[in-house]
Motif scaffolding. Structure first.
Motif, mmCIF file in Angstrom:
data_model
loop_
_atom_site.group_PDB
_atom_site.id
_atom_site.type_symbol
_atom_site.label_atom_id
_atom_site.label_comp_id
_atom_site.label_asym_id
_atom_site.label_seq_id
_atom_site.Cartn_x
_atom_site.Cartn_y
_atom_site.Cartn_z
ATOM 1 N N LEU A 75 0.827 -1.210 0.000
ATOM 2 C CA LEU A 75 0.000 0.000 0.000
ATOM 3 C C LEU A 75 0.856 1.252 0.000
ATOM 4 C CD1 LEU A 75 -2.700 -0.973 2.632
ATOM 5 C CD2 LEU A 75 -2.882 -1.079 0.167
ATOM 6 N N ILE A 76 0.394 2.263 -0.734
ATOM 7 C CA ILE A 76 0.994 3.596 -0.680
ATOM 8 C C ILE A 76 -0.130 4.606 -0.461
ATOM 9 C CG2 ILE A 76 2.966 3.037 -2.142
ATOM 10 C CD1 ILE A 76 1.511 4.624 -4.371
ATOM 11 N N ILE A 77 0.228 5.755 0.122
ATOM 12 C CA ILE A 77 -0.750 6.831 0.337
ATOM 13 C C ILE A 77 -0.829 7.616 -0.969
ATOM 14 C CG2 ILE A 77 -1.400 8.759 1.813
ATOM 15 C CD1 ILE A 77 -1.032 6.146 3.337
ATOM 16 N N SER A 78 -1.856 7.365 -1.759
ATOM 17 C CA SER A 78 -1.950 8.013 -3.067
ATOM 18 C C SER A 78 -2.545 9.407 -2.980
ATOM 19 C CB SER A 78 -2.780 7.161 -4.018
ATOM 20 O OG SER A 78 -4.083 7.002 -3.508
ATOM 21 N N LYS A 79 -3.483 9.594 -2.067
ATOM 22 C CA LYS A 79 -4.127 10.904 -1.961
ATOM 23 C C LYS A 79 -4.403 11.174 -0.498
ATOM 24 C CE LYS A 79 -8.525 12.392 -3.367
ATOM 25 N NZ LYS A 79 -9.612 12.333 -4.327
ATOM 26 N N ALA A 80 -4.019 12.344 -0.047
ATOM 27 C CA ALA A 80 -4.285 12.764 1.329
ATOM 28 C C ALA A 80 -4.637 14.242 1.275
ATOM 29 C CB ALA A 80 -3.062 12.528 2.208
#
Length: 164
Positions: A75-80
């Protein structure tokens, strides 16, 4: 033809009692990073905004493992993003009968995680297309609504003289 497959899952925290500016200071540090690296950064940063963001990142990863069946390592943080919420306004009594306004800002935080191991697009087969087209043919184009009309007269209800 290719079908788009869902690879993103999000977690949303609303009405978090802090300024959006202070939450953005932390969110800018974790955007685009991996899940495990994000958790380490949030544990070590000294800001008050880290704890609710940590809970949201953890929740988004739990959503991804439940919905997509993915592993946390992929998992990666794509949108925050952080949006301003409603401001709680109160009045505090001060000297000589005056009042002083207190404004407590809130914010809405959205964390979206992407599984990089899943393909974004899957090939569409002829059988999928055929099944979808047959389903579209089976659905009715319009729904007919029938209305019944009832007539009431003063004689059918017992008239004017009927007192209950």
């Amino acid at each position: 033809m290719l079908l788009k497959k869902q690879t993103e899952v999000y977690a949303l925290g609303q009405h978090i009692a802090m300024s959006a500016h202070k939450a953005r200071r932390v969110i800018d540090q974790i955007r685009g990073r991996s899940y495990e690296e994000t958790l380490m950064i949030l544990e070590l940063m000294p800001y008050r905004a880290c704890y609710p963001i940590f809970k949201l990142v953890y929740s988004a990863a739990a959503n991804a493992s439940y919905i997509l069946g993915s592993n946390e390592a992929n998992l990666i943080i794509s949108k925050a993003e952080v949006d301003e919420g409603t401001t709680v306004k109160k009045l505090k009594p001060r000297a000589r009968g005056r009042s002083y306004p207190i404004k407590r800002p809130t914010c809405h935080i959205t964390i979206e995680v992407t599984d990089v191991s899943l393909p974004k697009y899957v090939p569409r087969t002829f059988l999928d297309w055929k099944e979808n087209s047959l389903e579209r043919l089976k659905k009715p184009k319009s729904k007919k609504k029938y209305t019944t009309v009832t007539y009431h007269t003063m004689y059918s209800n017992g008239g004017v003289w009927d007192k209950k």
